[in-house]
Design an enzyme around this catalytic site. Structure first.
Site, PDB file in Angstrom:
ATOM      1  N   LYS A   1       0.833  -1.219   0.000  1.00 20.71           N
ATOM      2  CA  LYS A   1       0.000   0.000   0.000  1.00 20.71           C
ATOM      3  C   LYS A   1       0.862   1.262   0.000  1.00 20.71           C
ATOM      4  CE  LYS A   1      -2.358  -0.772   3.842  1.00 20.71           C
ATOM      5  NZ  LYS A   1      -1.768  -2.017   4.366  1.00 20.71           N
TER       6      LYS A   1
ATOM      7  N   ARG B   1     -10.120   1.427   8.088  1.00 21.01           N
ATOM      8  CA  ARG B   1      -9.750   0.051   8.417  1.00 21.01           C
ATOM      9  C   ARG B   1     -10.877  -0.662   9.144  1.00 21.01           C
ATOM     10  NH1 ARG B   1      -3.820   0.818   8.555  1.00 21.01           N
ATOM     11  NH2 ARG B   1      -2.859  -1.194   8.852  1.00 21.01           N
TER      12      ARG B   1
ATOM     13  N   ARG C   1      11.317  -6.022   5.633  1.00 19.98           N
ATOM     14  CA  ARG C   1      10.881  -4.634   5.401  1.00 19.98           C
ATOM     15  C   ARG C   1      11.702  -3.637   6.226  1.00 19.98           C
ATOM     16  NH1 ARG C   1       4.685  -2.531   5.275  1.00 19.98           N
ATOM     17  NH2 ARG C   1       4.645  -2.952   7.505  1.00 19.98           N
TER      18      ARG C   1
ATOM     19  N   ARG D   1      10.442  -1.530  11.596  1.00 18.06           N
ATOM     20  CA  ARG D   1       9.394  -1.066  12.490  1.00 18.06           C
ATOM     21  C   ARG D   1       9.251  -2.013  13.676  1.00 18.06           C
ATOM     22  NH1 ARG D   1       4.259   0.096   8.729  1.00 18.06           N
ATOM     23  NH2 ARG D   1       3.289  -1.058  10.422  1.00 18.06           N
TER      24      ARG D   1
ATOM     25  N   ARG E   1      -1.655  -8.647  13.514  1.00 20.30           N
ATOM     26  CA  ARG E   1      -2.181  -7.624  12.603  1.00 20.30           C
ATOM     27  C   ARG E   1      -2.991  -8.271  11.486  1.00 20.30           C
ATOM     28  NH1 ARG E   1       3.367  -5.116  11.409  1.00 20.30           N
ATOM     29  NH2 ARG E   1       2.352  -3.926   9.763  1.00 20.30           N
TER      30      ARG E   1
END
Ligand code: ADP
Length: 211
Positions: free
Chosen positions: A13, A88, A123, A156, A167
């Protein structure tokens, strides 16, 4: 052009919203980034949100809805925007509708849970400009520094396997109904996140009818 990007964590995204922002010349608004900035600046919102984000839970609707509605009133939003990470929940989607925010297009990027878990370990985000990399398939050309601004690349705190699994569960329960909500309104396009970023980008332009 008012757009929403939907999809599970690490579906792409953030990366695709940057391309859309450039093409349409409108801001990409990432609620995750706004919350993380508030946490690092130690604001009241940041203090309230930190526990949720660290545990992979959604920040409560009442903390995020007004924040987004106010952001959309800023000057740079007058020609449109790309919402990355909002709504969301169905309640957030309804808040947009109740405030006469008419969305033109919703792009959903889907990916398999196991693919996401694999990607998340690689990531990395630039501490300074927020650029996103992946050590597996999209490394920075500047090694452990950002190739755009030279900033430090960090993982992160919520990008661990344990938190990403939480998540994902939240995504399936709370956010997938948002896709159904927009599908029923007839402005949803769904694309499949591909191994290579450029393939996902191509699928997105095709779905949007942009050549
Ligand atoms: P990702 O899409 O990779 O999960 P984001 O940066 O969009 O990452 O979001 C990170 C976290 O920020 C979420 O797990 C959640 O705690 C919080 N968050 C972001 N957007 C929202 C939202 N619209 N509603 C509630 N919580 C949110």
């Amino acid at each position: 052009m008012k757009m929403i990007l939907l999809g599970p964590p690490a579906a792409g995204k953030g990366t695709q919203s940057a391309f859309l922002s450039e093409y349409y010349n409108i801001p990409a608004i990432s609620t995750g980034n706004i919350i993380r900035n508030n946490i690092s600046e130690g604001t009241e919102l940041g203090t309230k949100a930190k526990g949720y984000i660290d545990e992979g839970k959604l920040v409560p609707d009442e903390l995020i809805i007004d924040l987004v509605l106010n952001r959309l009133k800023e000057d740079d939003c007058k020609n449109g925007y790309i919402l990355d990470g909002f709504p969301r929940t169905v309640a957030q989607a309804e808040a947009l509708k109740d405030n006469n925010v008419n969305i033109d297009k919703v792009v959903e990027i889907v990916a398999q849970d196991e693919e996401i878990v694999k990607r998340i370990s690689g990531r990395r985000n630039c501490k300074d400009c927020g650029a996103i990399y992946n050590t597996h398939d999209m490394p920075s050309k500047a090694g452990d520094k950002c190739e755009k601004c030279g900033g430090e690349l960090l993982q992160r705190a919520d990008d661990t396997e344990e938190t990403v699994r939480k998540r994902l569960a939240v995504y399936h329960q709370e956010t997938q109904p948002v896709s159904d909500y927009y599908a029923a309104m007839g402005n949803l396009v769904t694309i499949i996140s591909q191994d290579k970023v450029e393939d996902t980008t191509a699928a997105m332009w095709k779905a949007l009818g942009v050549n």
